[in-house]
Design an enzyme around this catalytic site. Sequence first.
Site, mmCIF file in Angstrom:
data_model
loop_
_atom_site.group_PDB
_atom_site.id
_atom_site.type_symbol
_atom_site.label_atom_id
_atom_site.label_comp_id
_atom_site.label_asym_id
_atom_site.label_seq_id
_atom_site.Cartn_x
_atom_site.Cartn_y
_atom_site.Cartn_z
ATOM 1 C CG HIS A 47 -2.220 -0.711 1.171
ATOM 2 N ND1 HIS A 47 -3.267 -0.435 0.274
ATOM 3 C CD2 HIS A 47 -2.520 -1.924 1.308
ATOM 4 C CE1 HIS A 47 -4.156 -1.602 0.286
ATOM 5 N NE2 HIS A 47 -3.758 -2.377 0.914
ATOM 6 C CG ASP A 184 0.819 -6.038 -9.831
ATOM 7 O OD1 ASP A 184 1.334 -5.919 -8.820
ATOM 8 O OD2 ASP A 184 -0.555 -6.159 -9.903
HETATM 9 MG MG MG Z 1 -4.475 -8.382 -11.027
#
Ligand code: MG
Length: 406
Positions: A47, A184
């Site tokens: 976060h 990601d």
């Molecule tokens: Mg995802």
Amino acid sequence: MTPSQSSSEPEIPSVANAAGLLFAEQYGKEPSWIALAPGRVNLIGEHIDYNDGFVLPMAIDRYTAIAASRSDSGHLRIVSREMSEPIDVPATAIRCKGQPDWSAYVLGPLALCAQRGLEVGSLDAVVASDVPTGSGLSSSASVEVATATLAEAICGTQFELMEKAKLCQMAEHRYAKVPCGIMDQATSTAAIRGHALLLDCRSGSYQQVPFSDPDVAILIANTNVRHALADGQYAQRRSECSSALLKSGADSFRDLTTADLEKGSGQMDPVEWRRARHVVGEIARTLAAAEAMRACDWNALGTLMYESHHSLRNDFEVSCDELDAMVALAEKIGPAGGVYGSRMTGGGFGGSTVTLIAANRADAIRERLESEYRQKTDIEPTLFTTRPAAGSFLARGGAEGNKSET
Ligand code: MG
Ligand code: ADP
């Protein structure tokens, strides 16, 4: 992790062969290209990607493969081993409308590639993946990055790594409507085998941190719960963080220490104060974790992981009973049983934990966590060990694949 696995030469994952076989079955020919991209797990730095922080993810040895070949249908025909509905769109009008939901993750990157002059043309393709879906291991980024890697191969060109990651992130924003950070896609693109990626979310720069000690491994434990409040709470945390930052008087959480926060805490309400304390503490913990990793100080890294979990549970309030149970069970095994540290990973309210363990205890730890978690919660978890894997690459094709088909 073994010493030979620290090399940056990628091994071809078995899912590449599976995609190739499925392609041959489906279309009666061999694929010209097979592109691969991994899922990822975040070791620490939770976060804080949207708070100018640092994150320390690594690619896992679970990949999405996309096998493809040119066709003369004038269409993009794509099937996925994991999905029942296929994609079929005109190659010159790449749109998700009327296509299955998963098309966003393939057609999104292809549409953005086309906007940048990388037109893949008429194609037959097959997707196969062993990245678990919806467990916080970013199967979505692995599909996007594998697709962009395929487009590069077909067009005989390569994006700069972060440019490719950003293109895939934009696909997730625009086509899948998920407002994700860059972690990601950056990990799935730029990871190197035997390394974690220390990513600076303020500047977009990153460092490869060696992580190839054969004596340690990473255990991922999916609690197999996902509480419905996750999405709403994510938006709320983002807004709590921005109001806390505004009241702190600083431009960025990066410019603050916990001591600064204490001085300015009068402005913040108690909730904002706790959110800010998590963010500032987690930024410092992530940098310390990268240092511990460089020094192979697994006890120090493990301690930081526990601290991160406690902060996410108490200050940021994004954990849940099942995540807390899995971490507590790991902590109970302790260093004597081969557990150095454990924490929730991903957005929270369910999903997976990540645990740093002694490699030679992996089976015993996995079995014990499985049975104790099942006993405690009545839920069947999914656990597997992994090692820092390579980012996206081509298992077949490239310029030769391009030439042989034209
Ligand atoms: Mg995802
Ligand atoms: P995750 O945490 O795994 O990224 P998301 O909800 O962000 O979870 O992404 C999951 C979505 O990604 C799936 O619903 C699907 O649309 C797409 N996806 C993942 N794996 C595949 C696959 N093998 N084939 C096709 N689409 C996939």
